[in-house]
Design a protein around this motif. Structure first.
Motif, PDB file in Angstrom:
ATOM      1  N   LYS A   1       5.352   1.237 -12.212  1.00 47.60           N
ATOM      2  CA  LYS A   1       4.561   0.150 -12.797  1.00 47.60           C
ATOM      3  C   LYS A   1       4.759  -1.143 -12.002  1.00 47.60           C
ATOM      4  N   ASP A   2       5.991  -1.418 -11.632  1.00 46.09           N
ATOM      5  CA  ASP A   2       6.310  -2.612 -10.856  1.00 46.09           C
ATOM      6  C   ASP A   2       5.666  -2.541  -9.464  1.00 46.09           C
TER       7      ASP A   2
ATOM      8  N   ASP B   1       2.827  -5.065  -7.822  1.00 45.11           N
ATOM      9  CA  ASP B   1       3.004  -5.711  -6.520  1.00 45.11           C
ATOM     10  C   ASP B   1       1.780  -5.477  -5.637  1.00 45.11           C
ATOM     11  N   GLN B   2       1.257  -4.257  -5.639  1.00 41.25           N
ATOM     12  CA  GLN B   2       0.103  -3.937  -4.788  1.00 41.25           C
ATOM     13  C   GLN B   2      -1.166  -4.613  -5.288  1.00 41.25           C
ATOM     14  N   VAL B   3      -1.349  -4.680  -6.581  1.00 37.26           N
ATOM     15  CA  VAL B   3      -2.542  -5.297  -7.162  1.00 37.26           C
ATOM     16  C   VAL B   3      -2.477  -6.808  -6.988  1.00 37.26           C
TER      17      VAL B   3
END
Length: 61
Positions: free
Chosen positions: A52-53, A57-59
């Motif tokens: 989820k983390d 970070d990517q989004v």
């Protein structure tokens, strides 16, 4: 940033290790099994938090 699921999962995993060790000390197969289940649940929750983390970070980029 660490996700709350990583923290809660890590805590549950450690609690499971303690429960498993206590089961070994008192000779309770049930307690040992419950400890192993708690460890698996904790590990899964911790990994969910990591994924989820990473997605956040990517989004967020």
């Amino acid at each position: 940033m660490v996700d709350k699921n990583e923290i809660k999962g890590g805590a549950k995993e450690i609690g499971g290790k303690v429960k498993e060790a206590a089961g070994k000390v008192v000779g309770s197969e049930r307690m040992k099994a419950e400890g192993k289940i708690d460890q698996a649940e904790g590990k899964a929750q911790k990994n969910y938090g990591k994924v989820k983390d990473a997605v956040k970070d990517q989004v967020g980029r």
